[in-house]
Write a protein that holds these residues in place. Structure first.
Motif, PDB file in Angstrom:
ATOM      1  N   LEU A  74       0.917  -1.251   0.220  1.00  0.00           N
ATOM      2  CA  LEU A  74       0.168   0.139   0.109  1.00  0.00           C
ATOM      3  C   LEU A  74       0.826   1.221   0.077  1.00  0.00           C
ATOM      4  N   LEU A  75       0.646   2.180  -0.954  1.00  0.00           N
ATOM      5  CA  LEU A  75       1.103   3.577  -1.095  1.00  0.00           C
ATOM      6  C   LEU A  75       0.031   4.414  -0.382  1.00  0.00           C
ATOM      7  N   LEU A  76       0.527   5.041   0.578  1.00  0.00           N
ATOM      8  CA  LEU A  76      -0.421   5.940   1.426  1.00  0.00           C
ATOM      9  C   LEU A  76      -0.954   6.861   0.429  1.00  0.00           C
ATOM     10  N   SER A  77      -2.298   7.340   0.603  1.00  0.00           N
ATOM     11  CA  SER A  77      -2.688   8.416  -0.055  1.00  0.00           C
ATOM     12  C   SER A  77      -3.790   9.308   1.144  1.00  0.00           C
ATOM     13  N   PRO A  78      -3.438  10.479   1.454  1.00  0.00           N
ATOM     14  CA  PRO A  78      -3.870  11.309   2.357  1.00  0.00           C
ATOM     15  C   PRO A  78      -5.552  11.317   2.134  1.00  0.00           C
ATOM     16  N   ALA A  79      -5.611  11.679   0.809  1.00  0.00           N
ATOM     17  CA  ALA A  79      -7.200  12.039   0.370  1.00  0.00           C
ATOM     18  C   ALA A  79      -8.131  10.774   0.383  1.00  0.00           C
ATOM     19  N   ILE A  80      -7.658   9.615   0.098  1.00  0.00           N
ATOM     20  CA  ILE A  80      -8.198   8.380   0.191  1.00  0.00           C
ATOM     21  C   ILE A  80      -8.498   7.992   1.795  1.00  0.00           C
ATOM     22  N   THR A  81      -7.762   8.218   2.475  1.00  0.00           N
ATOM     23  CA  THR A  81      -8.023   8.057   3.772  1.00  0.00           C
ATOM     24  C   THR A  81      -8.878   8.886   4.419  1.00  0.00           C
TER      25      THR A  81
END
Length: 358
Positions: free
Chosen positions: A86-93
Motif C-alpha cells: 500500500l502506497l498511502l494516500s491522505p485524500a483516500i484515507t
C-alpha cells in the motif's frame, strides 16, 4: 541460526540512500514466503516502493495491491505466496474517515482537499490514521512500515501528538463553541453574524478576525467548516493514538534503524536514534546494509599490488571497524546485510530476503 521473531508492527527508519525501502520489501518477502499475512506500507514520499513493485502512482495510490512472491524469486508454484502493498494516500484515507463517521459531505471542504494533497500538510497525520485502521482490521500477522527518510520520520512519529494536542489543547476553546454548534446544526452557526461574539477565547476571536481581514469571510467560513468536519470525525483521529502506544510495546513492535558503512550515514543514524528514542522501546535493531566484511576477509593482496589498492582496502576496513564500534556502543541487537549487486531490483530484494536470520 535462530529466525528473527516477527511482530504485529515492524517499522523501518533511516536516512535517505541506505536501502531502507529495499530492506523493508525484503522483510515482507521473507515473511510472506513463510505463509505469513503481510501488509507492506510506505509513507516515504520518494515512492521508491512503486519502482520495486511496479505500482502505478497515478492509479494505484491508496489501493492495496496483491504482490506475488514469484515476482522476486522467478519461480511459480501451485502454493505461491503473496503479500499486500500500500502506497498511502491522505485524500483516500480522509474519504474513508468520512464514510466511517458519516461526515463525507462535511469533509468535502476546499481547505481539507488542499491539505490532503501530496505534501499538503496532513500527510503524517493521515498516515497514522490509515495504519491504525489497517491494524484494527486484524487481517494481517505483520504490518511493515517503510517510513519517510531522516527527520521526516520524526514528523511521522509526532503526528499522534499533533492529533492529541489538536483535540485536547490547541483548539479547546473553539471546540467548546463548535461542539455546541454541532448539536444545533453547525452550518447555521457558521452563517450566523454573531459567530465571533459567540467564541469564548479572545485569542481565537482575534485569529479569525485577522483571517477575515486577510483572506475574506469566505475563507474564514471554509476554515471553520473544516474544523467542524474534523471535530465531527474525532473518533477516527483519536483511535490513531493507539498506534503510538503500540510502538512502545516490545511485544507488539520491532524497530529497525537502517544504516550503511558510509561515515555520513553513521552520523545521521546516531542523530536519528537520539531524536526517536522517546517514541521507541529499547528492544530494537540496527540493520546495517551494504556490509563488506565478508568480501574484505576474502580479499588477499599481493606484495606487488599497487599502493592504491592497499590504501583502498585499509580505508574500507577502517569504515567497517568504525561501524562495529558504533553498533556495539548504541545497540544490543545488530543485523548485517551484505552489499548485493544484482541486475534487477527484484533479484536484489530476493537475495536480501535470504539474510533475515538472527
Amino acid at each position: 541460526m535462530k529466525q528473527l521473531k516477527s511482530k504485529q508492527i515492524e517499522i523501518f527508519c533511516g536516512t535517505g540512500g541506505v536501502g531502507k525501502t529495499t530492506l523493508a520489501t525484503s522483510r515482507a518477502l521473507n515473511l510472506a514466503s513463510k505463509n505469513k499475512k503481510i501488509l507492506l506500507v510506505t509513507v516515504d514520499p520518494a515512492r521508491r516502493l512503486k519502482q520495486i513493485l511496479d505500482i502505478d502512482d497515478s492509479k494505484d495510490l491508496g489501493i492495496i495491491k496483491k504482490i506475488r512472491t514469484s515476482k522476486f524469486t522467478g519461480r511459480k508454484s501451485k502454493n505461491e505466496h503473496f503479500f499486500d502493498a500500500l502506497l498511502l494516500s491522505p485524500a483516500i484515507t480522509m474519504t474513508r474517515v468520512g464514510e466511517l463517521n458519516k461526515t463525507t459531505t462535511d469533509l468535502a471542504n476546499p481547505i481539507l482537499k488542499v491539505l490532503t494533497r501530496p505534501y499538503g500538510g496532513l500527510n503524517e497525520i493521515m498516515s497514522i490514521v490509515e495504519v491504525q485502521h489497517q491494524l484494527s482490521t486484524g487481517k494481517y500477522d505483520t504490518i511493515i512500515l517503510d517510513t519517510p527518510p531522516g527527520k521526516h520520520f520524526i514528523d511521522f512519529l509526532q503526528a499522534s501528538e499533533k492529533i492529541k494536542h489538536f483535540f485536547d489543547k490547541s483548539f479547546v476553546e473553539i471546540f467548546k463553541y463548535l461542539g455546541k454548534s454541532i448539536e444545533h446544526k453547525a452550518q447555521e452557526a457558521i452563517s450566523s453574524k454573531g459567530i465571533f461574539s459567540s467564541l469564548i477565547s479572545s485569542g481565537v476571536k482575534k485569529l479569525l478576525s485577522y483571517l477575515e481581514k486577510v483572506t475574506g469571510s469566505k475563507f474564514v467560513d471554509q476554515f471553520i467548516t473544516a474544523v467542524i468536519a474534523i471535530y465531527k470525525s474525532k473518533e477516527s483521529f483519536m483511535d490513531a493514538l493507539i498506534f503510538q502506544e503500540q510502538l512502545k510495546d516490545e511485544s507488539v513492535s520491532n524497530w529497525f534503524l537502517v544504516t550503511s558503512i558510509e561515515q555520513q550515514k553513521l552520523d545521521e543514524a546516531g542523530e536519528l536514534q537520539c531524536l526517536a528514542v522517546q517514541f521507541m522501546h529499547h528492544d530494537n535493531f540496527l540493520a546495517i546494509n551494504k556490509c563488506l566484511g565478508s568480501y574484505l576477509e576474502k580479499w588477499e593482496l599481493e606484495d606487488s599490488d599497487s599502493d592504491l589498492l592497499k590504501s583502498l582496502k585499509e580505508n574500507m576496513l577502517h569504515k567497517e571497524k568504525k561501524l562495529s564500534t558504533f553498533s556495539m556502543k548504541n545497540f544490543s541487537k545488530i543485523l548485517e546485510f551484505p552489499e548485493i549487486l544484482e541486475e534487477t531490483p527484484e533479484k536484489h530484494v530476493h537475495e536480501l530476503s535470504k539474510h533475515w536470520v538472527q
